[in-house]
Design an enzyme around this catalytic site. Structure first.
Site, PDB file in Angstrom:
ATOM      1  NE  ARG A  32      43.343  32.878  19.360  1.00 46.10           N
ATOM      2  CZ  ARG A  32      42.492  32.891  18.631  1.00 46.10           C
ATOM      3  NH1 ARG A  32      43.201  31.948  17.374  1.00 46.10           N
ATOM      4  NH2 ARG A  32      41.661  33.954  18.561  1.00 46.10           N
ATOM      5  CE  LYS A 203      36.718  42.310   1.106  1.00 39.53           C
ATOM      6  NZ  LYS A 203      35.179  41.141   1.194  1.00 39.53           N
ATOM      7  N   GLY A 359      40.526  40.047  14.975  1.00 39.55           N
ATOM      8  CA  GLY A 359      42.204  39.376  14.700  1.00 39.55           C
ATOM      9  C   GLY A 359      43.912  40.902  14.510  1.00 39.55           C
ATOM     10  N   GLY A 382      36.489  37.061  15.468  1.00 42.64           N
ATOM     11  CA  GLY A 382      35.379  36.671  15.413  1.00 42.64           C
ATOM     12  C   GLY A 382      34.168  37.618  16.533  1.00 42.64           C
TER      13      GLY A 382
HETATM   14  P1  AMP Z   1      39.731  42.778   8.117  1.00 37.78           P
HETATM   15  O1  AMP Z   1      40.126  41.883   8.430  1.00 37.78           O
HETATM   16  O2  AMP Z   1      39.109  43.805   8.079  1.00 37.78           O
HETATM   17  O3  AMP Z   1      40.533  44.224   9.767  1.00 37.78           O
HETATM   18  O4  AMP Z   1      40.736  43.681   7.808  1.00 37.78           O
HETATM   19  C1  AMP Z   1      42.692  44.187   7.600  1.00 37.78           C
HETATM   20  C2  AMP Z   1      43.552  43.707   6.775  1.00 37.78           C
HETATM   21  O5  AMP Z   1      42.859  44.968   6.174  1.00 37.78           O
HETATM   22  C3  AMP Z   1      45.072  44.366   7.171  1.00 37.78           C
HETATM   23  O6  AMP Z   1      45.469  43.179   6.425  1.00 37.78           O
HETATM   24  C4  AMP Z   1      44.906  45.034   5.946  1.00 37.78           C
HETATM   25  O7  AMP Z   1      46.196  45.251   5.398  1.00 37.78           O
HETATM   26  C5  AMP Z   1      44.577  45.984   5.728  1.00 37.78           C
HETATM   27  N1  AMP Z   1      43.610  47.232   5.191  1.00 37.78           N
HETATM   28  C6  AMP Z   1      43.933  47.828   5.986  1.00 37.78           C
HETATM   29  N2  AMP Z   1      43.557  48.899   5.586  1.00 37.78           N
HETATM   30  C7  AMP Z   1      43.742  48.674   3.614  1.00 37.78           C
HETATM   31  C8  AMP Z   1      43.763  50.436   3.008  1.00 37.78           C
HETATM   32  N3  AMP Z   1      44.018  51.367   3.339  1.00 37.78           N
HETATM   33  N4  AMP Z   1      44.078  49.028   1.897  1.00 37.78           N
HETATM   34  C9  AMP Z   1      43.792  48.306   1.323  1.00 37.78           C
HETATM   35  N5  AMP Z   1      43.473  47.458   2.847  1.00 37.78           N
HETATM   36  C10 AMP Z   1      44.006  47.312   3.896  1.00 37.78           C
END
Ligand code: AMP
Length: 401
Positions: A32, A203, A359, A382
């Site tokens: 950054r 999620k 991110g 974000g």
């Molecule tokens: P996000 O911030 O929602 O983009 O999520 C990123 C995080 O999702 C990362 O830290 C990954 O380790 C986690 N992640 C990705 N796939 C899976 C999975 N199948 N089960 C649990 N966590 C996951």
């Protein structure tokens, strides 16, 4: 900004130096800071006196036991030092933001010199978007530049309110912000087809608005990562101990239906790497189909999924990627994300426009050292997410209005 006569003028710039540091205050990723340099060099070479403002972390949410701010942990002093190294030029540092030290150091600034003020979030007025504080900060400069894309989705005093106190001829986007906006607008408003979105991460609830919005512009939406399992559970498959948001199952079904209606291909994984525990030492197996055995959790996409996702990726002309395909932080579950990152890089070399934003996909592409092999890597998690969701960002609006 390019037409301004800034010689001997004070230019206030909101940058995003919210960089990761280890426990000794050593910056572990200076991306950054490095990305702010083009704007600084162009203004400095024209003789501007540059005053930088940034936040770092959330100091008011992590007060010391006596209720005071941890001014060591959350100080921007290491960022001033790092910027000085990267520019090979002395960068001054003020121990407050808009107080006595700032004022006296601003008075001593010479043409082309740069001063970084202390963390804006040491002041509760920042997150409250306090107009009185914003106005007093605005008096520190003749011009205001917003170059902090990472915080453009926040309506804070130094990211939005302050811009009200400058007229259109005295405020502008910096080069980084301009590039971020142009690239996001390019994919959303004028994508070369076929246009594929690759979405992953933990999620589905974080990505609902994104998926809905992308359905209006994309031809294909590939879904991987933990969020895929809520879709499978909603369709009645066994998913073992995989991530599942029970209350989002209906929504997952309605997203599938919406995609059908709009003629968008929503592509879910065909198989998974299932693990006995959430650990790099877990026993793993490649599943035969989307079901995950009892007691196991799906932590990465499997080989058949990689093959199918790659075909979509390599036949696309525009791609956006947000969110990893698995738990890429653990070596055992990083292969799906790595394969997708490599396919996105390959597509780029074949002429596809590829934007990686959000991110964790940015962290993933850096981990595989492919950040220079895609068209554009966004610096704002974000903020990029909200832009891709079709929202107007307060920091953008503040400059444009
Ligand atoms: P996000 O911030 O929602 O983009 O999520 C990123 C995080 O999702 C990362 O830290 C990954 O380790 C986690 N992640 C990705 N796939 C899976 C999975 N199948 N089960 C649990 N966590 C996951």
């Amino acid at each position: 900004m390019k037409d301004w006569n800034v010689k001997s003028k004070k230019v206030l710039i909101r940058v995003d130096y919210n960089v990761p540091m280890d426990e000794n205050g050593v910056i572990t990723d200076d991306t950054r800071i490095a990305k702010s340099i083009p704007t600084l060099q162009s203004l400095s070479s024209k003789g501007a006196r540059i005053i930088l403002m940034s936040h770092l972390g959330r100091p008011l949410k992590a007060l010391l036991p006596d209720g005071s701010i941890d001014k060591t942990k959350f100080s921007l002093a290491p960022a001033a030092k790092k910027l000085s190294e990267l520019l090979d030029q002395k960068v001054e540092f003020a121990t407050d933001c808009g107080g006595e030290d700032s004022i006296s150091k601003i008075e001593k600034l010479q043409d082309g010199q740069i001063l970084l003020l202390e963390n804006t979030r040491f002041y509760k007025q920042e997150e409250k978007a306090d107009p009185v504080w914003a106005e007093s900060l605005s008096k520190l400069g003749d011009f205001y530049i917003h170059d902090a894309f990472g915080t453009a989705h926040r309506e804070h005093a130094t990211t939005a309110t302050i811009a009200r106190f400058f007229d259109k001829e005295h405020k502008a986007f910096g080069d980084l912000m301009k590039a971020e906006l142009e690239n996001a607008e390019k994919v959303l408003n004028n994508p070369t087809k076929p246009f594929t979105a690759i979405l992953g991460g933990a999620k589905v609830s974080d990505k609902i608005e994104l998926i809905s919005h992308l359905m209006d512009v994309c031809d294909h939406i590939l879904i991987g990562g933990g969020m895929a399992y809520t879709f499978f559970a909603a369709q009645g498959y066994d998913i073992g101990k995989s991530l599942c948001e029970e209350d989002k199952k209906d929504l997952a079904l309605s997203l599938i239906a919406q995609a059908k209606e709009k003629g968008v291909k929503l592509v879910l994984p065909l198989d998974s790497i299932a693990a006995s525990t959430f650990s790099n030492e877990a026993n793993t197996e490649l599943t035969h189909d989307v079901s995950v055995p009892d007691g196991y959790m799906g932590l990465d996409i499997g080989t058949r999924t990689i093959k199918v996702f790659k075909e979509f990726i390599l036949s696309s002309k525009t791609i956006i990627w947000n969110g990893p395909m698995g738990v890429f932080e653990m070596e055992k579950f990083s292969h799906g994300t790595e394969a997708i990152a490599r396919a996105v890089a390959e597509a780029t070399y074949k002429g596809c426009f590829t934007l990686v934003g959000g991110g964790d996909s940015v962290a993933a592409i850096s981990k595989f050292e492919l950040q220079d092999d895609v068209s554009f890597v966004s610096t704002g998690g974000g903020a990029m997410l909200e832009l891709l969701e079709g929202k107007e960002l307060p920091g953008v609006e503040a400059i444009r209005s």
